[in-house]
Design a protein around this motif. Structure first.
Motif, PDB file in Angstrom:
ATOM      1  N   LEU A 275      24.091  54.047  57.008  1.00  0.00           N
ATOM      2  CA  LEU A 275      24.269  54.726  55.736  1.00  0.00           C
ATOM      3  C   LEU A 275      25.712  54.732  55.273  1.00  0.00           C
ATOM      4  O   LEU A 275      25.993  54.669  54.083  1.00  0.00           O
ATOM      5  N   ALA A 276      26.630  54.788  56.219  1.00  0.00           N
ATOM      6  CA  ALA A 276      28.012  55.042  55.845  1.00  0.00           C
ATOM      7  C   ALA A 276      28.709  53.819  55.280  1.00  0.00           C
ATOM      8  O   ALA A 276      29.643  53.941  54.508  1.00  0.00           O
ATOM      9  N   VAL A 277      28.265  52.621  55.666  1.00  0.00           N
ATOM     10  CA  VAL A 277      29.022  51.430  55.284  1.00  0.00           C
ATOM     11  C   VAL A 277      28.415  50.733  54.077  1.00  0.00           C
ATOM     12  O   VAL A 277      28.813  49.634  53.741  1.00  0.00           O
ATOM     13  N   THR A 278      27.436  51.372  53.411  1.00  0.00           N
ATOM     14  CA  THR A 278      26.722  50.657  52.361  1.00  0.00           C
ATOM     15  C   THR A 278      27.217  50.987  50.954  1.00  0.00           C
ATOM     16  O   THR A 278      26.510  50.755  49.991  1.00  0.00           O
ATOM     17  N   VAL A 279      28.439  51.528  50.840  1.00  0.00           N
ATOM     18  CA  VAL A 279      28.950  51.786  49.493  1.00  0.00           C
ATOM     19  C   VAL A 279      29.271  50.469  48.794  1.00  0.00           C
ATOM     20  O   VAL A 279      29.084  50.321  47.595  1.00  0.00           O
TER      21      VAL A 279
ATOM     22  N   VAL B 161      30.046  42.683  56.440  1.00  0.00           N
ATOM     23  CA  VAL B 161      30.838  42.572  57.670  1.00  0.00           C
ATOM     24  C   VAL B 161      30.188  43.368  58.789  1.00  0.00           C
ATOM     25  O   VAL B 161      30.086  42.922  59.934  1.00  0.00           O
ATOM     26  N   MET B 162      29.697  44.557  58.451  1.00  0.00           N
ATOM     27  CA  MET B 162      29.053  45.396  59.458  1.00  0.00           C
ATOM     28  C   MET B 162      27.810  44.701  60.003  1.00  0.00           C
ATOM     29  O   MET B 162      27.564  44.714  61.216  1.00  0.00           O
TER      30      MET B 162
ATOM     31  N   LEU C 105      35.843  43.508  71.388  1.00  0.00           N
ATOM     32  CA  LEU C 105      36.154  42.170  70.874  1.00  0.00           C
ATOM     33  C   LEU C 105      36.037  42.142  69.357  1.00  0.00           C
ATOM     34  O   LEU C 105      36.942  41.680  68.652  1.00  0.00           O
ATOM     35  N   THR C 106      34.902  42.661  68.840  1.00  0.00           N
ATOM     36  CA  THR C 106      34.680  42.653  67.396  1.00  0.00           C
ATOM     37  C   THR C 106      35.761  43.429  66.674  1.00  0.00           C
ATOM     38  O   THR C 106      36.321  42.974  65.676  1.00  0.00           O
ATOM     39  N   ASP C 107      36.076  44.613  67.208  1.00  0.00           N
ATOM     40  CA  ASP C 107      37.040  45.477  66.537  1.00  0.00           C
ATOM     41  C   ASP C 107      38.417  44.832  66.496  1.00  0.00           C
ATOM     42  O   ASP C 107      39.098  44.838  65.470  1.00  0.00           O
TER      43      ASP C 107
ATOM     44  N   SER D 178      38.552  46.325  58.038  1.00  0.00           N
ATOM     45  CA  SER D 178      38.435  47.126  59.262  1.00  0.00           C
ATOM     46  C   SER D 178      38.932  48.550  59.008  1.00  0.00           C
ATOM     47  O   SER D 178      38.439  49.498  59.607  1.00  0.00           O
ATOM     48  N   LYS D 179      39.902  48.715  58.085  1.00  0.00           N
ATOM     49  CA  LYS D 179      40.333  50.080  57.706  1.00  0.00           C
ATOM     50  C   LYS D 179      39.193  50.805  56.994  1.00  0.00           C
ATOM     51  O   LYS D 179      38.952  51.985  57.220  1.00  0.00           O
ATOM     52  N   GLN D 180      38.480  50.080  56.104  1.00  0.00           N
ATOM     53  CA  GLN D 180      37.389  50.725  55.373  1.00  0.00           C
ATOM     54  C   GLN D 180      36.239  51.097  56.300  1.00  0.00           C
ATOM     55  O   GLN D 180      35.614  52.133  56.138  1.00  0.00           O
ATOM     56  N   LEU D 181      35.949  50.218  57.260  1.00  0.00           N
ATOM     57  CA  LEU D 181      34.848  50.514  58.179  1.00  0.00           C
ATOM     58  C   LEU D 181      35.218  51.640  59.133  1.00  0.00           C
ATOM     59  O   LEU D 181      34.351  52.262  59.731  1.00  0.00           O
TER      60      LEU D 181
END
Lengths: 203, 213
Positions: B36-40, B47-48, B89-91, B102-105
């Motif tokens: 829910l949080a990353v779908t703006v 990316v997520m 690794l991903t991060d 990555s800042k937004q996520l």
């Protein structure tokens, strides 16, 4: 100082509610909110684990992992912050286990109440999320303590209100396919809207 | 030959099942925490979804390789360390090459560790199946998760900001005759409601198909 702490507490309970504003801990929220007693039990377990693990993770992050944190043993250039995910989750899993053993040893009644929920909590995103937010927002030690406790209270407020609403929903007659999870999500959305109103109040 | 066909079909089924009929978000209600949080915005959702697919497929593969070595009692902690390795690794990759995203996520990449999908696949599939099937199952679940994420992000970004992937698609003319963006869709409550409606839609559609059969 005190005002700031009160602000952090109220913010983590209402405006920045860990569940309704940041969506953390949804899985157990949906699964456990069917019954008000279990919701209360899980709520207390979450408050307990959050107020213990957030400060511990603060100590670990600021004395072992953060950039330059190791200067107290003479290694100022080492940056271990990439290890924070694995350290935090290990601390959470270990703490949950330890708390379970301690409660089992000292209070049979509390163990009977919380015992079944404790293992569930190790993989509750709200716990890890609070630790990660604590790092991202540069809280001090005291603030991290209040933030952990406040987030737990916020989560408990949300899950208890949800359980109460779902009891009423048993008498509702939703359209086909809407009953169960779909309706839960929409009710959660409406609750989140109500909690947003708190952001108009300046603390 | 027949046997080979069967294996192929099986692999295909394992891949397709989590995308529609066993969709992790809409049907099994797993992994909604981060969904829910990353779908703006579509960009962050995309990316997520990629990160999630990478983590769930690789960790399922690894856990499946190790499945005969992992002692039963400590399997959860072993699974968690395998998963955290891939999340780290991903991060690190994201913060090195896509710093803005990555800042937004923010914390949500880290939260893949506690995402129920990854743990759930490890527990229920990877521990009892060979590595290549576990990998396919992981990719399927990642795609199933990602497609829900993209659908939600599409609705929210289009109606909430008038953009897709950060590019304005609603023409200025619309705004000049009084069209307004629905700002509510960018806020938390809308995400819950959209997912709720999608669960409803999927339930109704699958039920119809079952009836026709």
């Amino acid at each position: 100082m005190t005002e700031n702490l009160v602000g952090i507490f109220l913010n983590s309970v209402f405006t920045g509610n860990i569940l309704l504003a940041y969506f953390l801990g949804m899985c157990s929220f949906v699964a456990v909110s069917k019954n008000i007693d279990t919701a209360i039990g899980l709520g207390f377990a979450v408050i307990f684990v959050l107020s213990v693990t957030t400060p511990i993770n603060w100590l670990i992050y600021h004395f072992l992992l953060a950039p330059g944190a190791l200067h107290w043993i003479g290694l100022p250039h080492i940056n271990l912050s990439f290890l924070k995910f694995i350290m935090f989750i290990a601390v959470i899993a270990a703490m949950v286990q330890a708390i379970e053993i301690i409660i089992d040893r000292f209070s049979a009644a509390l163990y009977a109440g919380l015992g079944v929920f404790l293992p569930l909590i190790a993989v509750n995103c709200a716990i890890l999320g609070t630790s990660l937010f604590m790092v991202e927002r540069n809280h001090t030690f005291l603030e991290s303590l209040i933030f952990g406790f406040g987030s737990g209270v916020g989560w408990m407020v949300a899950i208890i209100s949800m359980a109460a609403i779902r009891i009423k929903l048993r008498y509702a007659n939703p359209p086909y396919g809407m009953e169960g999870y779909g309706l839960t999500m929409i009710v959660t959305g409406l609750m989140a809207m109500a909690f947003m109103l708190f952001s108009g109040i300046s603390f | 030959m027949v046997r080979k066909m069967k294996i192929k079909n099986n692999a295909l089924k394992i891949f397709l099942q989590p995308i529609w009929s066993e969709n992790p978000i809409n049907v099994q209600m797993l992994g909604i925490c981060s969904a829910l949080a990353v779908t703006v915005q579509l960009k962050t959702a995309f990316v997520m979804a990629l990160s999630m697919t990478f983590v769930v497929s690789c960790s399922s593969f690894m856990i499946s390789l190790l499945r005969k070595q992992i002692p039963k009692n400590i399997r959860i902690i072993v699974e968690l360390s395998v998963i955290s390795t891939f999340v780290i690794l991903t991060d690190e990759f994201l913060s090195a090459y896509f710093y803005d995203i990555s800042k937004q996520l923010s914390v949500f990449v880290g939260l893949i560790i506690t995402n129920c999908i990854v743990m759930g696949r490890a527990e229920s599939f990877a521990l009892s199946n060979p590595p290549h099937l576990a990998f396919i199952d992981g990719v399927g679940n990642g795609v199933g998760y990602g497609s829900v994420l993209l659908a939600v992000a599409f609705i929210r970004e289009l109606l909430g900001a008038g953009k897709l992937f950060g590019v304005q698609v609603v023409p200025d003319y619309f705004y000049s005759i009084g069209y307004e963006n629905a700002g509510l869709l960018l806020l938390a409550p809308a995400a819950f409601i959209i997912i709720g409606l999608m669960i409803w839609l999927q339930k109704v559609l699958t039920k119809d198909r079952e009836l026709n059969r």
